[in-house]
Enzyme design. Structure first.
Site, mmCIF file in Angstrom:
data_model
loop_
_atom_site.group_PDB
_atom_site.id
_atom_site.type_symbol
_atom_site.label_atom_id
_atom_site.label_comp_id
_atom_site.label_asym_id
_atom_site.label_seq_id
_atom_site.Cartn_x
_atom_site.Cartn_y
_atom_site.Cartn_z
ATOM 1 C CG ASP A 115 -0.297 0.006 2.523
ATOM 2 O OD1 ASP A 115 -1.013 -0.055 3.523
ATOM 3 O OD2 ASP A 115 0.952 0.076 2.602
ATOM 4 C CB CYS A 169 -21.573 -3.315 2.275
ATOM 5 S SG CYS A 169 -22.196 -1.629 2.491
ATOM 6 C CB CYS A 172 -26.722 -2.425 8.168
ATOM 7 S SG CYS A 172 -25.005 -2.357 8.763
ATOM 8 C CB CYS A 175 -19.740 1.804 9.206
ATOM 9 S SG CYS A 175 -20.603 2.099 7.637
ATOM 10 C CB CYS A 179 -17.979 7.035 12.121
ATOM 11 S SG CYS A 179 -16.497 7.988 11.706
ATOM 12 C CB CYS A 194 -10.770 9.138 10.203
ATOM 13 S SG CYS A 194 -10.249 7.409 10.366
ATOM 14 C CB CYS A 222 -10.023 4.067 14.826
ATOM 15 S SG CYS A 222 -11.747 4.034 15.369
ATOM 16 C CB CYS A 225 -16.071 1.860 10.576
ATOM 17 S SG CYS A 225 -14.474 1.684 9.754
ATOM 18 C CB CYS A 229 -18.636 -4.100 9.465
ATOM 19 S SG CYS A 229 -19.076 -4.648 7.788
#
Length: 310
Positions: A115, A169, A172, A175, A179, A194, A222, A225, A229
């Site tokens: 990444d 997803c 729902c 998240c 948050c 965040c 963190c 979220c 899930c």
């Protein structure tokens, strides 16, 4: 082409990597914002052009590295940084695969990335048919949820690409409701509050930013979220042995404050939280200690006047 694709996937599975797919080397840039990441190396269109890194690129081999391990309490580090630095682990496996590929296809080009490269690894994983991007901006795999790292190998081999999954997803709202900084309240993800970003942000923080950090005990990262899930309910632990080894779940102030910067780097250089240095970790610990101290004073308002507590 299909025979080569199957051969490569079979070899990767023998290494214990459970999920691998093939993305095309060139593709259309999405017309909507994708996985905005403030710490990403690339920006804009550069995140969707593998040929800028490998001009001969025709295919991208995408590997998922699930990292979920159920640690005992207490912990104050995000799940992703409790093992040896995932970059080290992923590079090890990508090097293994690249060695196999160069021996099998000596006249082809290969370039492995994690990444820290400018490409959007989540979008590559989506194109490779390995999952989908959720409302929390996390990449979600059907088996291992969102607790997955992504590594890729760009290649000049013309491999048969997989097809993106036609699913989303559950939407729902868990998240968004959970948050800490309300980053998901608008249509476009706003990373500025965040907690994971704030625990890595340099310098002194504003009162609002400090309040976000103080909402949970984690001093780096963190997981809120992801924890809430439903796609992460009852997921299996990672089959990759390195993520089970040499784990650190909790950092105390006493672990850090007596260390010089050089000693800190020597002790924690193989940890994903070390790159920001000990100063930011101590800053975050101090913010959380303030919350604990204020809570204790509210519960025992006469403590500060009690000589036995001096």
């Amino acid at each position: 082409m299909e025979r080569d694709t199957n051969l490569i996937k079979q070899y990767i599975h023998t290494l214990g990597i459970p999920c691998v797919g093939i993305a095309p080397g060139t593709f259309s840039i999405p017309s909507y914002p994708q996985d905005i990441c403030p710490l990403a190396a690339g920006e804009g269109d550069a995140r969707y052009q593998p040929t800028t890194l490998l001009p001969s690129c025709q295919s991208v081999i995408v590997l998922l590295f699930p990292y979920y391990v159920k640690d005992p309490h207490p912990y104050n580090l995000s799940l992703y940084c409790r093992s040896i630095d995932y970059h080290t682990i992923i590079h090890h496996y990508l090097n293994e695969v690249t060695c196999f590929l160069t021996q099998t296809y000596p006249h082809q080009d290969f370039l492995s990335i994690v990444d820290t490269a400018p490409l959007s690894d989540r979008y590559l994983a989506y194109l490779a048919g390995l999952g989908f991007i959720g409302d929390n901006n996390c990449f979600i795999n059907e088996t291992y949820g969102s607790f997955c790292f992504i590594g890729s190998i760009l290649t000049s081999l013309p491999l048969k690409p997989d097809h993106p999954q036609q699913r989303e997803c559950f939407h729902c709202g868990a998240c968004k409701r959970s948050c800490l900084g309300h980053c998901l309240d608008t249509a476009e993800y706003d990373y500025h509050l965040c907690k994971s970003y704030l625990t890595q942000k340099k310098g002194e923080l504003s009162p609002m930013e400090i309040q976000v950090i103080q909402k949970t005990p984690l001093v780096f990262g963190c997981d809120i979220c992801q924890d809430v899930c439903p796609h992460n309910h009852d997921i299996p632990e990672t089959p990759i042995k390195e993520f089970h080894q040499s784990r650190i779940a909790y950092l105390k102030k006493s672990d850090l404050q007596e260390l010089s910067n050089r000693q800190f780097q020597q002790l924690y250089k193989n940890r994903a939280f070390s790159w920001r240095g000990k100063g930011i970790l101590l800053r975050n610990i101090q913010y959380l200690e303030e919350v604990q101290s204020n809570s204790e004073q509210r519960q025992n308002p006469n403590t500060k006047n009690d000589p036995s507590h001096k």
